[in-house]
Scaffold this motif. Structure first.
Motif, PDB file in Angstrom:
ATOM      1  N   ARG A   1       3.263   2.857  -5.314  1.00  0.00           N
ATOM      2  CA  ARG A   1       3.259   4.150  -4.619  1.00  0.00           C
ATOM      3  C   ARG A   1       1.851   4.646  -4.323  1.00  0.00           C
ATOM      4  O   ARG A   1       1.565   5.119  -3.228  1.00  0.00           O
ATOM      5  CB  ARG A   1       4.036   5.168  -5.448  1.00  0.00           C
ATOM      6  N   SER A   2       0.936   4.509  -5.280  1.00  0.00           N
ATOM      7  CA  SER A   2      -0.418   5.035  -5.077  1.00  0.00           C
ATOM      8  C   SER A   2      -1.164   4.262  -3.984  1.00  0.00           C
ATOM      9  O   SER A   2      -1.919   4.859  -3.209  1.00  0.00           O
ATOM     10  CB  SER A   2      -1.209   5.017  -6.386  1.00  0.00           C
ATOM     11  N   THR A   3      -0.940   2.964  -3.906  1.00  0.00           N
ATOM     12  CA  THR A   3      -1.584   2.161  -2.856  1.00  0.00           C
ATOM     13  C   THR A   3      -1.063   2.565  -1.484  1.00  0.00           C
ATOM     14  O   THR A   3      -1.839   2.721  -0.529  1.00  0.00           O
ATOM     15  CB  THR A   3      -1.338   0.658  -3.099  1.00  0.00           C
ATOM     16  N   VAL A   4       0.248   2.736  -1.375  1.00  0.00           N
ATOM     17  CA  VAL A   4       0.843   3.145  -0.095  1.00  0.00           C
ATOM     18  C   VAL A   4       0.379   4.550   0.276  1.00  0.00           C
ATOM     19  O   VAL A   4       0.043   4.811   1.442  1.00  0.00           O
ATOM     20  CB  VAL A   4       2.382   3.042  -0.139  1.00  0.00           C
ATOM     21  N   THR A   5       0.314   5.445  -0.694  1.00  0.00           N
ATOM     22  CA  THR A   5      -0.174   6.801  -0.429  1.00  0.00           C
ATOM     23  C   THR A   5      -1.586   6.761   0.134  1.00  0.00           C
ATOM     24  O   THR A   5      -1.893   7.436   1.125  1.00  0.00           O
ATOM     25  CB  THR A   5      -0.134   7.656  -1.710  1.00  0.00           C
ATOM     26  N   SER A   6      -2.436   5.964  -0.453  1.00  0.00           N
ATOM     27  CA  SER A   6      -3.819   5.828   0.033  1.00  0.00           C
ATOM     28  C   SER A   6      -3.854   5.292   1.463  1.00  0.00           C
ATOM     29  O   SER A   6      -4.599   5.801   2.313  1.00  0.00           O
ATOM     30  CB  SER A   6      -4.597   4.912  -0.914  1.00  0.00           C
ATOM     31  N   THR A   7      -3.048   4.280   1.727  1.00  0.00           N
ATOM     32  CA  THR A   7      -2.971   3.716   3.085  1.00  0.00           C
ATOM     33  C   THR A   7      -2.529   4.774   4.080  1.00  0.00           C
ATOM     34  O   THR A   7      -3.123   4.926   5.161  1.00  0.00           O
ATOM     35  CB  THR A   7      -2.008   2.514   3.114  1.00  0.00           C
ATOM     36  N   LEU A   8      -1.488   5.521   3.723  1.00  0.00           N
ATOM     37  CA  LEU A   8      -0.961   6.539   4.631  1.00  0.00           C
ATOM     38  C   LEU A   8      -1.949   7.685   4.841  1.00  0.00           C
ATOM     39  O   LEU A   8      -2.062   8.214   5.952  1.00  0.00           O
ATOM     40  CB  LEU A   8       0.380   7.065   4.118  1.00  0.00           C
ATOM     41  N   GLN A   9      -2.670   8.066   3.806  1.00  0.00           N
ATOM     42  CA  GLN A   9      -3.688   9.110   3.960  1.00  0.00           C
ATOM     43  C   GLN A   9      -4.776   8.659   4.929  1.00  0.00           C
ATOM     44  O   GLN A   9      -5.224   9.436   5.783  1.00  0.00           O
ATOM     45  CB  GLN A   9      -4.284   9.465   2.604  1.00  0.00           C
ATOM     46  N   THR A  10      -5.184   7.409   4.819  1.00  0.00           N
ATOM     47  CA  THR A  10      -6.186   6.854   5.737  1.00  0.00           C
ATOM     48  C   THR A  10      -5.651   6.859   7.165  1.00  0.00           C
ATOM     49  O   THR A  10      -6.356   7.226   8.112  1.00  0.00           O
ATOM     50  CB  THR A  10      -6.571   5.419   5.315  1.00  0.00           C
ATOM     51  N   MET A  11      -4.402   6.464   7.316  1.00  0.00           N
ATOM     52  CA  MET A  11      -3.791   6.442   8.648  1.00  0.00           C
ATOM     53  C   MET A  11      -3.633   7.849   9.220  1.00  0.00           C
ATOM     54  O   MET A  11      -3.799   8.048  10.425  1.00  0.00           O
ATOM     55  CB  MET A  11      -2.429   5.732   8.582  1.00  0.00           C
ATOM     56  N   GLU A  12      -3.343   8.803   8.368  1.00  0.00           N
ATOM     57  CA  GLU A  12      -3.225  10.195   8.818  1.00  0.00           C
ATOM     58  C   GLU A  12      -4.584  10.715   9.293  1.00  0.00           C
ATOM     59  O   GLU A  12      -4.679  11.356  10.343  1.00  0.00           O
ATOM     60  CB  GLU A  12      -2.681  11.057   7.690  1.00  0.00           C
ATOM     61  N   ARG A  13      -5.647  10.413   8.548  1.00  0.00           N
ATOM     62  CA  ARG A  13      -6.997  10.838   8.963  1.00  0.00           C
ATOM     63  C   ARG A  13      -7.392  10.207  10.297  1.00  0.00           C
ATOM     64  O   ARG A  13      -8.126  10.813  11.080  1.00  0.00           O
ATOM     65  CB  ARG A  13      -8.025  10.488   7.886  1.00  0.00           C
ATOM     66  N   ALA A  14      -6.885   8.999  10.561  1.00  0.00           N
ATOM     67  CA  ALA A  14      -7.170   8.310  11.826  1.00  0.00           C
ATOM     68  C   ALA A  14      -6.219   8.743  12.947  1.00  0.00           C
ATOM     69  O   ALA A  14      -6.279   8.205  14.053  1.00  0.00           O
ATOM     70  CB  ALA A  14      -7.083   6.797  11.629  1.00  0.00           C
ATOM     71  N   ALA A  15      -5.343   9.708  12.649  1.00  0.00           N
ATOM     72  CA  ALA A  15      -4.383  10.264  13.617  1.00  0.00           C
ATOM     73  C   ALA A  15      -3.372   9.220  14.106  1.00  0.00           C
ATOM     74  O   ALA A  15      -2.864   9.310  15.218  1.00  0.00           O
ATOM     75  CB  ALA A  15      -5.095  10.918  14.800  1.00  0.00           C
ATOM     76  N   LEU A  16      -3.037   8.236  13.258  1.00  0.00           N
ATOM     77  CA  LEU A  16      -2.047   7.225  13.611  1.00  0.00           C
ATOM     78  C   LEU A  16      -0.634   7.660  13.231  1.00  0.00           C
ATOM     79  O   LEU A  16       0.345   7.222  13.831  1.00  0.00           O
ATOM     80  CB  LEU A  16      -2.367   5.899  12.907  1.00  0.00           C
ATOM     81  N   ILE A  17      -0.552   8.529  12.219  1.00  0.00           N
ATOM     82  CA  ILE A  17       0.729   9.032  11.728  1.00  0.00           C
ATOM     83  C   ILE A  17       0.572  10.498  11.355  1.00  0.00           C
ATOM     84  O   ILE A  17      -0.550  11.009  11.285  1.00  0.00           O
ATOM     85  CB  ILE A  17       1.207   8.264  10.467  1.00  0.00           C
ATOM     86  N   THR A  18       1.710  11.137  11.105  1.00  0.00           N
ATOM     87  CA  THR A  18       1.694  12.471  10.496  1.00  0.00           C
ATOM     88  C   THR A  18       2.530  12.385   9.226  1.00  0.00           C
ATOM     89  O   THR A  18       3.470  11.584   9.127  1.00  0.00           O
ATOM     90  CB  THR A  18       2.264  13.550  11.426  1.00  0.00           C
ATOM     91  N   ARG A  19       2.162  13.203   8.254  1.00  0.00           N
ATOM     92  CA  ARG A  19       2.886  13.285   6.982  1.00  0.00           C
ATOM     93  C   ARG A  19       3.231  14.745   6.753  1.00  0.00           C
ATOM     94  O   ARG A  19       2.350  15.589   6.737  1.00  0.00           O
ATOM     95  CB  ARG A  19       2.000  12.773   5.836  1.00  0.00           C
ATOM     96  N   VAL A  20       4.522  15.014   6.599  1.00  0.00           N
ATOM     97  CA  VAL A  20       4.959  16.392   6.343  1.00  0.00           C
ATOM     98  C   VAL A  20       5.990  16.375   5.219  1.00  0.00           C
ATOM     99  O   VAL A  20       6.743  15.403   5.074  1.00  0.00           O
ATOM    100  CB  VAL A  20       5.563  17.064   7.597  1.00  0.00           C
ATOM    101  N   PRO A  21       6.030  17.458   4.436  1.00  0.00           N
ATOM    102  CA  PRO A  21       7.059  17.525   3.392  1.00  0.00           C
ATOM    103  C   PRO A  21       8.452  17.516   4.005  1.00  0.00           C
ATOM    104  O   PRO A  21       8.687  18.091   5.069  1.00  0.00           O
ATOM    105  CB  PRO A  21       6.781  18.855   2.691  1.00  0.00           C
ATOM    106  N   SER A  22       9.377  16.867   3.326  1.00  0.00           N
ATOM    107  CA  SER A  22      10.770  16.821   3.763  1.00  0.00           C
ATOM    108  C   SER A  22      11.378  18.215   3.666  1.00  0.00           C
ATOM    109  O   SER A  22      11.123  18.948   2.711  1.00  0.00           O
ATOM    110  CB  SER A  22      11.540  15.848   2.879  1.00  0.00           C
TER     111      SER A  22
END
Length: 152
Positions: free
Chosen positions: A55-76
């Motif tokens: 989970r922590s590795t995926v979270t880090s990957t997703l945070q990097t992708m969010e900073r690069a504006a490739l994805i968005t992350r929002v609470p469910s």
């Protein structure tokens, strides 16, 4: 054989890494983008399962992708502790290029093989992979229980 397989995997990974750099991506960001394109907004936990990473590795990957504006992350809206991952326009725009890159990688890796050789290689690799599943490994371990070994 194991050494040769490892050399092949490393060479293939190095080529894939170099090709992904052309798109300013690193593995497994391309997998996340293609998964989101296919499945739409997805709970982060589903991506953790899909990628087979902690989970922590995926979270880090997703945070990097969010900073690069490739994805968005929002609470469910159903569970505020869960995050929903959505493909951004920028991420969506990269998906066709990722697919082209994968096609090029496959051509460069397997282009010298005939169709019959490709089919046989795919069958063989699938068979080998199935032999290395956790269940197959447990069966092998069970087969060796109680067997005396001469270890010095």
């Amino acid at each position: 054989m194991s050494s040769l397989l490892l050399q092949l995997v490393r060479a293939h990974a190095a080529l894939a890494t170099a090709m992904l750099q052309r798109l300013d991506l690193v593995a497994p960001q391309e997998l996340v983008l293609l998964f989101l394109q296919e499945h739409g907004p997805t709970p982060q936990s589903k991506l953790v399962h899909f990628l087979g990473r902690d989970r922590s590795t995926v979270t880090s990957t997703l945070q990097t992708m969010e900073r690069a504006a490739l994805i968005t992350r929002v609470p469910s809206s159903a569970d505020r502790r869960a995050m929903i991952i959505t493909l951004s326009d920028k991420g969506r725009g990269l998906c066709p290029r990722i697919r082209e890159l994968w096609s090029e990688l496959e051509r460069r890796t397997f282009g010298g093989l005939t169709d019959d050789q490709r089919t046989e290689l795919a069958r063989t690799l699938t068979e080998l992979r199935q032999g290395l599943t956790p269940a197959a490994i447990r069966r092998t371990d069970d087969d060796h229980e109680g067997v005396a070994t001469d270890e010095h």
